[in-house]
Design an enzyme around this catalytic site. Structure first.
Site, short mmCIF file in Angstrom:
data_model
loop_
_atom_site.label_atom_id
_atom_site.label_comp_id
_atom_site.label_asym_id
_atom_site.label_seq_id
_atom_site.Cartn_x
_atom_site.Cartn_y
_atom_site.Cartn_z
N GLU B 73 0.81 -1.22 0.00
CA GLU B 73 0.00 0.00 0.00
C GLU B 73 0.84 1.26 0.00
O GLU B 73 0.53 2.22 -0.71
CB GLU B 73 -0.97 0.01 1.19
CG GLU B 73 -2.12 -0.98 1.07
CD GLU B 73 -1.77 -2.35 1.59
OE1 GLU B 73 -0.66 -2.52 2.16
OE2 GLU B 73 -2.60 -3.28 1.44
N HIS B 142 -11.11 -4.92 9.45
CA HIS B 142 -11.72 -4.79 8.11
C HIS B 142 -13.10 -4.13 8.19
O HIS B 142 -13.90 -4.29 7.26
CB HIS B 142 -11.88 -6.16 7.45
CG HIS B 142 -10.62 -6.78 6.95
ND1 HIS B 142 -9.65 -7.28 7.79
CD2 HIS B 142 -10.14 -6.99 5.69
CE1 HIS B 142 -8.66 -7.78 7.07
NE2 HIS B 142 -8.93 -7.61 5.80
#
Lengths: 330, 345
Positions: B73, B142
């Site tokens: 990322e 998440h």
């Protein structure tokens, strides 16, 4: 890949039974979770470890309760190999109060600190610094415990790979970094996403040993793990072991796996099946008989069925649990 | 009637239109196509994004413009920042907003600050699409809703749509915007269907929408909580209470006027925000109204948020974590001083 030539490790009968049993526990547990998820009985995201049993078992066969492991989103196999309670695991995956994390973590966050299992992890690459940190504790407290960091080939491209391993190297920490290279980071092939041919090649940058083993061959993993763990315990620093393996299911349950090669899949589910390979070794070398192995299979099957019953009969957490355990005190 | 398509299809359509219109628009992210360098797939996707939102785009635009990234990322979000500031108009997908932990520097210290630090000489026309929200049993890493974190950072714009129509119009607006924008997609809304026109249209940033008109109280709700508010409003209407629902749609910039005008009419304000309460958008809006609309208020401002805890996994706990119509009705009954309302919950 060529089959790794290994010196025959001296496995005691007890060790051989333990290793076979753990591999079967992992496989049966994952097959059962697959079945339960397909039947709509399990909430959330599930990532199965089936196919990679030889890695977790080959490593954890050398570990004590006070040794640490860090795990991944695909963590059930690591938990079982580190002897986490199967009932508590299954209940956790159901979100029940009797789960190892009281239902608060689920499949991606199973942990059992008393067993040195520092947690499955929902963040890819989250484990390297944690493994180094646990090893720092062991080093400073002089416990001679070691820390094993399991990670996938996807995680080898995270920045934490560099930072965590570099730290372990400069501080000479007792860590074994274990790459589980199953060929695919989610739906992306390893060869596309990584600039190196082997993850182990990257060890050079950190001035530590980098070892490649056939991750389907539990004996090869066992032997490489032995050397790395002994080295770590002697205070000689970290090792990077790359295990070439394969995951039998998709990245997560529900993945159509269109990116996989059919021939490769057949080979890994057939002749390269880790459990079958180990079974053949055990019988051909007269370590265990078919009857003994079948008895283990049967016991494990029962144990998994019992864990499902335990989970299903357990209560969900009470609503008051929502706000507990955020802090020690507040 | 206009055709009905899903929230997910609306987003896909917005990206397809933007990519046809401007060759500088590219997509990058983890498995946004999937199957990169797999011989039998070529320009066919394996996934089209973890939730399938970008399905088919690699077939339309090829792998040169739809780039699968390694799981890195910091690498690809940072690359998208500089690609944007040097002439491309990237749409980067940060798979789950929770993963900002792996790349916050590139967003917060690089992308968000370039223009200001460089005396206005830089532009960062970057869209970061990201999935947020609880209710999917996806557990603590998440399921967060981290829009307040980004709203806090000057230089970033923040958008949280609640319907397929808004999702398409806002995403097109965001892609065409010359600033860096974080675009939040609630994972539980992807299958929701709604009316969405064909072709290109934009919804300007910084414009709230009154989703339901009413005179008795105002509810400002963020993202999918607009639908929680709507369910509560239906039940309250049966008791003769008319609720006005405002969807800010963009949190930065924020349309203060629409909220203040509504509170001037209804004199009561509830804010529903499924994020954690401390330093939240809910409290930010409450502080703004207490400051600029104090004279309009007949009652204390109330917020309905998650508790100050991570998102739990267990279904029973996660349901308790989220705001619900019942919680809204309970708060309304306290505000109005009418206990009988609780009977309808």
């Amino acid at each position: 890949m060529e089959k790794t030539q290994v010196k025959q490790p001296m496995l005691s009968k007890d060790k051989a039974v333990w290793m076979y049993r753990k591999m079967v526990e992992i496989r049966r547990f994952e097959d059962k979770v697959h079945e339960l998820f397909s039947a709509g009985k399990l909430p959330g995201f599930i990532h199965l470890y089936a196919g990679e049993e030889a890695v977790a078992v080959g490593l954890c066969a050398h570990l004590r309760d006070d040794d640490y492991i860090t795990s991944t989103h695909r963590g059930h196999g690591h938990c079982i190999a580190k002897e986490c309670d199967i009932n508590g695991m299954m209940a956790e995956i159901y979100g029940k109060a009797t789960g190892l994390c009281k239902g608060k973590g689920g499949s991606m966050h199973i942990a059992d600190l008393e067993k040195g299992m520092l947690g499955a992890n929902g963040i890819v690459g989250g484990g390297y610094p944690l493994a180094s940190g646990a090893a720092l504790t062991a080093k400073i407290k002089k416990t001679d415990a070691v820390s094993v960091c399991f990670f996938g080939d996807g995680a080898n491209n995270q920045g934490t790979f560099h930072e965590g391993i570099n730290l372990a190297s400069i501080w000479n920490l007792p860590v074994v970094f274990v790459a589980e290279n199953n060929g695919y980071a989610e739906a992306t092939p390893f060869a596309y996403a990584s600039s190196c041919e082997n993850i182990a090649d990257r060890a050079k940058s950190y001035n530590i040993p980098g070892v490649i083993v056939d991750g389907k061959d539990v004996l090869a993993v066992y032997q490489a793990a032995q050397e790395a763990i002994d080295r770590a315990r002697r205070g000689e620093g970290p090792t990077l072991i790359e295990c070439k393996t394969y995951r039998n299911y998709g990245h997560f349950e529900g993945d159509a796996q269109t990116y996989k090669d059919e021939e490769e899949r057949k080979t890994h589910l057939g002749e390269k099946d880790a459990i079958q390979m180990f079974r053949t070794y055990l019988t051909e070398n007269d370590l265990l008989s078919d009857d003994e192995l079948n008895a283990v299979d049967k016991e494990v099957q029962q144990m998994i069925e019992d864990s499902v019953r335990f989970a299903e009969e357990s209560p969900y957490p009470a609503e008051e649990e929502l706000e507990t355990d955020v802090y020690v005190s507040y | 009637m206009t055709r009905q398509i899903s929230f997910s299809a609306a987003l896909n359509e917005a990206m397809s239109i933007a990519m046809q219109k401007d060759e500088n628009v590219i997509l990058l992210g983890e498995d946004i196509a999937g199957g990169a360098a797999v011989d039998h797939l070529q320009d066919e996707d394996a996934w089209g994004g973890v939730m399938g939102v970008t399905q088919g785009l690699v077939t339309q635009f090829g792998r040169d413009r739809v780039l699968d990234t390694p799981i890195s990322e910091a690498g690809f979000i940072g690359a998208a920042v500089a690609a944007a500031s040097t002439g491309l108009r990237p749409i980067a997908e940060l798979m789950f907003n929770d993963f900002i932990g792996s790349c916050l520097d590139q967003v917060m210290n690089q992308g968000a600050k370039l223009r200001y630090m460089f005396g206005g000489k830089a532009e960062v026309p970057l869209t970061i699409r990201t999935i947020h929200g609880a209710g999917f049993r996806a557990a603590a890493q998440h399921s967060q809703s981290l829009y307040a974190l980004f709203t806090h950072i000057p230089g970033l714009k923040v958008v949280v749509p609640s319907t397929p129509y808004d999702a398409k119009g806002l995403l097109l607006s965001v892609i065409e915007d010359n600033d860096m924008v974080i675009f939040f997609e609630d994972k539980t809304l992807y299958n929701m269907k709604g009316e969405v026109p064909d072709g290109h249209y934009v919804i300007p940033l910084g414009q709230a929408e009154v989703k339901r008109e009413g005179k008795d109280l105002t509810i400002v709700a963020i993202g999918k909580q607009v639908h929680t508010a709507a369910k509560a409003a239906e039940q309250l209407a049966e008791k003769g209470i008319e609720t006005e629902i405002i969807d800010p749609r963009t949190l930065s910039p924020f349309d203060e006027d629409t909220v203040l005008e509504s509170v001037a009419k209804t004199n009561r304000l509830i804010i529903i925000d499924e994020a954690n309460p401390r330093c939240s958008i809910a409290r930010d809006i409450a502080a703004m109204v207490a400051d600029k609309g104090f004279d309009s208020l007949d009652a204390p401002i109330k917020t309905i948020t998650a508790p100050h805890t991570p998102v739990p996994f267990s279904p029973t706990l996660e349901d308790a974590y989220l705001p619900s119509p019942q919680k809204v009705i309970q708060i309304v009954s306290e505000l109005i001083g009418d206990d009988s309302l609780q009977a309808i919950s």
